[in-house]
Each structure stands twice: as structure tokens, then as C-alpha cells.
Design a protein around this motif. Sequence first.
Motif, PDB file in Angstrom:
ATOM      1  N   LEU A   2     -12.959   5.826 -11.387  1.00  0.00           N
ATOM      2  CA  LEU A   2     -12.778   4.889 -10.278  1.00  0.00           C
ATOM      3  C   LEU A   2     -12.876   5.590  -8.927  1.00  0.00           C
ATOM      4  CD1 LEU A   2     -12.178   2.008  -9.388  1.00  0.00           C
ATOM      5  CD2 LEU A   2      -9.735   2.537  -9.614  1.00  0.00           C
ATOM      6  N   GLY A   3     -12.311   6.782  -8.805  1.00  0.00           N
ATOM      7  CA  GLY A   3     -12.375   7.520  -7.543  1.00  0.00           C
ATOM      8  C   GLY A   3     -13.808   7.799  -7.122  1.00  0.00           C
ATOM      9  N   PRO A  50      -1.970   5.773  -9.441  1.00  0.00           N
ATOM     10  CA  PRO A  50      -2.123   6.843 -10.432  1.00  0.00           C
ATOM     11  C   PRO A  50      -2.402   6.334 -11.844  1.00  0.00           C
ATOM     12  CG  PRO A  50       0.145   6.742  -9.623  1.00  0.00           C
ATOM     13  CD  PRO A  50      -0.670   5.808  -8.790  1.00  0.00           C
ATOM     14  N   ASN A  51      -2.027   5.107 -12.152  1.00  0.00           N
ATOM     15  CA  ASN A  51      -2.318   4.547 -13.475  1.00  0.00           C
ATOM     16  C   ASN A  51      -3.806   4.280 -13.676  1.00  0.00           C
ATOM     17  OD1 ASN A  51       0.439   4.480 -14.216  1.00  0.00           O
ATOM     18  ND2 ASN A  51       0.697   2.542 -13.140  1.00  0.00           N
ATOM     19  N   MET A 111       0.832  -1.204   0.000  1.00  0.00           N
ATOM     20  CA  MET A 111       0.000   0.000   0.000  1.00  0.00           C
ATOM     21  C   MET A 111       0.868   1.256   0.000  1.00  0.00           C
ATOM     22  SD  MET A 111      -3.192  -1.090   2.368  1.00  0.00           S
ATOM     23  CE  MET A 111      -4.031   0.443   2.054  1.00  0.00           C
ATOM     24  N   THR A 112       1.990   1.220   0.705  1.00  0.00           N
ATOM     25  CA  THR A 112       2.895   2.370   0.729  1.00  0.00           C
ATOM     26  C   THR A 112       3.456   2.643  -0.657  1.00  0.00           C
ATOM     27  OG1 THR A 112       3.458   2.032   3.052  1.00  0.00           O
ATOM     28  CG2 THR A 112       5.020   3.299   1.735  1.00  0.00           C
ATOM     29  N   GLU A 113       3.754   1.594  -1.395  1.00  0.00           N
ATOM     30  CA  GLU A 113       4.251   1.772  -2.763  1.00  0.00           C
ATOM     31  C   GLU A 113       3.212   2.494  -3.622  1.00  0.00           C
ATOM     32  OE1 GLU A 113       5.229  -1.111  -6.489  1.00  0.00           O
ATOM     33  OE2 GLU A 113       6.011  -1.747  -4.532  1.00  0.00           O
ATOM     34  N   ILE A 114       1.957   2.084  -3.517  1.00  0.00           N
ATOM     35  CA  ILE A 114       0.877   2.718  -4.280  1.00  0.00           C
ATOM     36  C   ILE A 114       0.676   4.153  -3.797  1.00  0.00           C
ATOM     37  CG2 ILE A 114      -1.596   2.650  -4.817  1.00  0.00           C
ATOM     38  CD1 ILE A 114      -1.370  -0.457  -4.410  1.00  0.00           C
ATOM     39  N   PHE A 149       0.780  10.042  -4.349  1.00  0.00           N
ATOM     40  CA  PHE A 149       1.104  11.371  -3.830  1.00  0.00           C
ATOM     41  C   PHE A 149       2.176  12.046  -4.666  1.00  0.00           C
ATOM     42  CE2 PHE A 149      -1.407  10.119  -0.256  1.00  0.00           C
ATOM     43  CZ  PHE A 149      -1.841  11.300   0.306  1.00  0.00           C
ATOM     44  N   ASN A 150       3.192  11.296  -5.095  1.00  0.00           N
ATOM     45  CA  ASN A 150       4.240  11.899  -5.921  1.00  0.00           C
ATOM     46  C   ASN A 150       3.687  12.386  -7.248  1.00  0.00           C
ATOM     47  OD1 ASN A 150       6.219  11.568  -3.986  1.00  0.00           O
ATOM     48  ND2 ASN A 150       7.117   9.763  -4.938  1.00  0.00           N
ATOM     49  N   CYS A 151       2.776  11.643  -7.829  1.00  0.00           N
ATOM     50  CA  CYS A 151       2.157  12.053  -9.092  1.00  0.00           C
ATOM     51  C   CYS A 151       1.426  13.383  -8.923  1.00  0.00           C
ATOM     52  CB  CYS A 151       1.210  10.954  -9.568  1.00  0.00           C
ATOM     53  SG  CYS A 151       0.355  11.328 -11.117  1.00  0.00           S
ATOM     54  N   ASP A 152       0.632  13.498  -7.864  1.00  0.00           N
ATOM     55  CA  ASP A 152      -0.121  14.724  -7.604  1.00  0.00           C
ATOM     56  C   ASP A 152       0.817  15.893  -7.302  1.00  0.00           C
ATOM     57  OD1 ASP A 152      -2.821  15.889  -7.295  1.00  0.00           O
ATOM     58  OD2 ASP A 152      -2.167  16.220  -5.231  1.00  0.00           O
TER      59      ASP A 152
END
Length: 162
Positions: free
Chosen positions: A99-100, A92-93, A17-20, A25-28
Motif C-alpha cells: 500500500l505504501g 500500521p495494520n 488522523m492523529t489516532e492513525i 509512529f509508535n509501531c515504528d
Amino acid sequence: MADLSFESFSEEDIPDMTEIMTRSFNCDSMMHLGKNGGPTGYDNGEFLRTWGLDPHSTQYKIVRNNQTIGGVILWINDKTNINTLGLIFLDPNLQDGGLGLEVWNKIESMYPNTVKWCTETPIYSRRNHHFYINKCGFHLIKIKDPKDYENGSYIFEKEMNK
């Protein structure tokens, strides 16, 4: 979407989950600030251990087709029925395809006695503002630290119609 489910998560789920969460967060942050970033501990599991495993929170890993694709942390108050969305993140993919909103609608349906939902998101995250206001029906009620673009936040509420 096929096979979307919410499952309680445990310590064993935190690395995946941390990887996702880190990618999300990095994408945003990269989109809006031009650099990686997120709340303290978002990229090393500390955030999920602190808030997701808090005995007062309600946490879920979001699973689709037997694969973890995100997570949610909620604070449910059965006395007032004023509940808080502490965190929602998706791979992010898989973002920008509805989906959100599907995840949010499922959360609302799981807590039908809610009279109000509350949440907070960074000032810089325009995509989150669009999601909460235009897709989910939240209203901006307060701006914390409005002059601090990186650390300020928007406070949202959604009154539920009964």
C-alpha cells in the motif's frame, strides 16, 4: 487497491488522523527503539495542525473504501519543481502489503513536473530506509547527527527521469 483516493484534510479530520499517526509512529518506534515515540506533537494533533494546515503545505488524508487510512504532507515548489515529502503515514495494520508503494506512486503521478523529490527519516527506522531506497528509488545523500541513533536522520533524494 480498491478506491484509494487522496482528499485534502481540515481541522475536523485531525482527531482521526492523529489516532492513525500515533499508532503508525509508535509501531515504528517500538520496533526499532523499544518504546513509543515520534516527532513533537505526533500524538496530540499539534504536528498535523502545525504542518498539515500550514498554508504552504499540500496535505491529504489517504482514503480507501471511504475510510481514512493515513496521511501525506508535501511541499510543492512550482518554480523549481524540487518537491519535498514531509510526511507519509499509514495505519500500521495495513503496512507491509504494498500500500505504501501504491501511495507513493500516486503522489509521483500527481506531480509529473517534479525534477527531484526530497525527504528525511530517522536513522533508526530501517523499515523506512528499505521503503525509500528499495521500493521508491530514493538515494541517501546525507546523514544528520550520525552518532545520535534516536534523533539523527537520513536525508534522501530521488531525481526524476524526464
